[in-house]
Design an enzyme around this catalytic site. Structure first.
Site, PDB file in Angstrom:
ATOM      1  N   HIS A 106       0.889  -1.167   0.000  1.00 52.85           N
ATOM      2  CA  HIS A 106       0.000   0.000   0.000  1.00 52.85           C
ATOM      3  C   HIS A 106       0.925   1.214   0.000  1.00 52.85           C
ATOM      4  CE1 HIS A 106      -2.346  -2.966   2.392  1.00 52.85           C
ATOM      5  NE2 HIS A 106      -3.410  -2.444   1.831  1.00 52.85           N
ATOM      6  N   ASP A 109       2.452   2.017   3.307  1.00 52.43           N
ATOM      7  CA  ASP A 109       3.347   1.027   3.922  1.00 52.43           C
ATOM      8  C   ASP A 109       4.784   1.462   3.662  1.00 52.43           C
ATOM      9  OD1 ASP A 109       1.097  -0.571   4.305  1.00 52.43           O
ATOM     10  OD2 ASP A 109       1.488  -1.795   2.519  1.00 52.43           O
TER      11      ASP A 109
HETATM   12  C1  XLS Z   1      -7.616  -6.643   4.266  1.00 49.63           C
HETATM   13  C2  XLS Z   1      -7.066  -6.878   2.940  1.00 49.63           C
HETATM   14  C3  XLS Z   1      -5.905  -5.974   2.550  1.00 49.63           C
HETATM   15  C4  XLS Z   1      -5.719  -6.029   1.062  1.00 49.63           C
HETATM   16  C5  XLS Z   1      -4.925  -4.901   0.492  1.00 49.63           C
HETATM   17  O1  XLS Z   1      -8.341  -7.435   4.839  1.00 49.63           O
HETATM   18  O2  XLS Z   1      -6.707  -8.228   2.854  1.00 49.63           O
HETATM   19  O3  XLS Z   1      -4.755  -6.339   3.225  1.00 49.63           O
HETATM   20  O4  XLS Z   1      -5.128  -7.222   0.661  1.00 49.63           O
HETATM   21  O5  XLS Z   1      -5.491  -3.680   0.752  1.00 49.63           O
END
Ligand code: XLS
Ligand code: NI
Ligand code: NI
Length: 441
Positions: A106, A109
């Protein structure tokens, strides 16, 4: 390992190698043999294993009852850019040592969000330049990028589905910047997980407007990325709940409807997460099959839930038999379209050794590898395919074949039924199918 200089974070851990199931080295693959061919492709090509930046580098184990427990040595600098570079060094050291080819992130991140949009964008640009060098030096690639439009309090009522246009526009700006970063890093795909795109109460919600706004937003993002030369695939990642009560992208079938309703079917496929499937009361293999049927089996977020509680625990995969059922669908569908297997999974709060991150990813990769081998053997050696074929044999000839070809009317069914008497009772043989899976495990 030229990349890793004096700043080695995972000290004492070298490259993880395949040693086979007889090895008692915990830091070795027992089943994941990257160059081994299965059904015409190497395991490396089948899986395209990826590390998730958010769990592996950012998740320190906080839960609603207490703070993080993990002291990450790359998370010490108070300077945002320095901290981001240290984190990137740790990320690339980890991915390289695992022998993986990919990572996913993200936007925030990579580097902490700043106080203003302009400053945040500057920070992202800076870290993207650094990541470019890391990618070049290591050969590690970006499987997909995405944007975190759910953590910041401004998104408490949603992002693209927010009732306030100003927030929708802010989310648009953030997605534009995340797309720019993904494109600059040659990202192969871009993910939309609808974080807070859903609602808590219908009383204060105009569902139609919110969903149409999501459709408009996704089209804008797609048009922008294409205009910037992005050739990859967009994925929607379904999830039924958490954080909202009703998420608009509930499951694969619902998301496929979103994709089709808003004319996105040439550009979008699905990123399917195991724990999201089970939260939706489906099995993972069910969700893979729904996606495959629509030609939208794009990518996988590998993890697992917990049988005794009902939330997104994001544990590392370790159930070979369940994963094998998923790999049957995977192999029969011809694998993933554009994506890979990203470990969207976190070590437990009390797994506090840095080594645990390796053990977890090794276990996850081995689970998928062992399941793939099992599924391939079932398809190659057992009576599984012929049993399934036989079960639907009545559609291969005679009236059944005419029915499939669309040549019969309801009256034809009536005639057939009238001349054939009570249909024969035919067993579904579920236990036999289950025994076959067990036999090859
Ligand atoms: C949350 C999601 C997130 C997505 C990416 O539950 O799994 O981590 O994979 O935004
Ligand atoms: Ni996910
Ligand atoms: Ni999840």
């Amino acid at each position: 390992m030229a990349l890793i200089g004096d700043k080695e974070y995972f000290k004492g851990i070298g490259e993880i190698k395949y040693e086979g199931r007889e090895s008692d080295n915990p830091l070795a693959y027992k089943f994941y043999n990257p160059e081994q061919k299965v059904a015409g492709k190497t395991m490396r090509e089948h899986f395209k294993f990826a590390m998730a930046y958010w769990h592996t580098l950012c998740g320190t184990g906080g839960d609603p009852f207490g703070p993080g427990t993990k002291n990450f040595p790359w998370a010490v600098s108070s300077d945002a850019i320095q901290a981001a570079k240290d984190k990137a060094d740790a990320a690339f050291e980890f991915v390289t040592k695992m022998g993986f080819d990919y990572y996913c992130f993200h936007d925030f991140d990579l580097v902490d969000e700043a106080d203003s949009l302009a400053e945040s964008e500057k920070r992202i640009h800076e870290i993207v330049e650094y990541l470019k060098q890391k990618q070049e030096a290591s050969g590690v690639k970006l499987l997909w990028g995405t944007s975190n439009c759910f953590s910041n309090p401004r998104y408490m009522n949603g992002a693209a589905s927010n009732p306030n246009f100003d927030v929708v526009a802010r989310a648009g700006a953030q997605v534009k910047i995340a797309l720019d970063a993904t494109i600059a890093l040659n990202g192969e795909n871009y993910v939309f997980w609808g974080g807070r795109e859903g609602y808590m109460s219908l009383l204060n919600t105009n569902m139609k407007l919110e969903q149409d706004n999501i459709g408009r937003f996704l089209n804008m993002a797609k048009d922008y990325a294409r205009s910037q030369g992005f050739k990859g695939t967009f994925f929607i990642e379904p999830k039924p709940m958490e954080p909202t009560k009703h998420q608009y992208d509930f499951d694969c079938a619902t998301s496929i409807n979103t994709i089709r309703e808003y004319g996105l079917e040439n550009d979008f496929k699905l990123n399917i997460e195991v724990n999201h499937a089970t939260l939706a009361q489906h099995t993972f293999q069910h969700e893979l099959q729904v996606a495959a049927n629509a030609g939208m089996l794009g990518s996988i977020d590998a993890n697992r839930g917990d049988y005794q509680n009902g939330w997104d625990t994001d544990q590392f995969p370790n159930n070979v038999l369940e994963t094998a059922e998923a790999m049957l669908v995977f192999l029969k569908a011809g694998g993933l379209q554009g994506g890979g297997v990203n470990f969207d999974a976190k070590t437990r709060r009390n797994s506090t050794d840095l080594e645990d991150i390796f053990l977890a990813h090794i276990g996850g990769a081995d689970t998928f590898a062992r399941a793939l081998l099992l599924a391939d053997e079932v398809l190659q050696k057992s009576s599984y395919e012929s049993l399934l074929d036989k079960r639907y044999g009545s559609f291969k000839s005679g009236k059944g074949a005419e029915f499939v070809a669309g040549k019969l009317s309801l009256n034809d069914l009536y005639e057939h039924a009238n001349t054939h008497g009570e249909p024969e009772q035919i067993s579904g043989k579920q236990e036999l199918y289950e025994n076959i899976i067990n036999q090859y495990s």
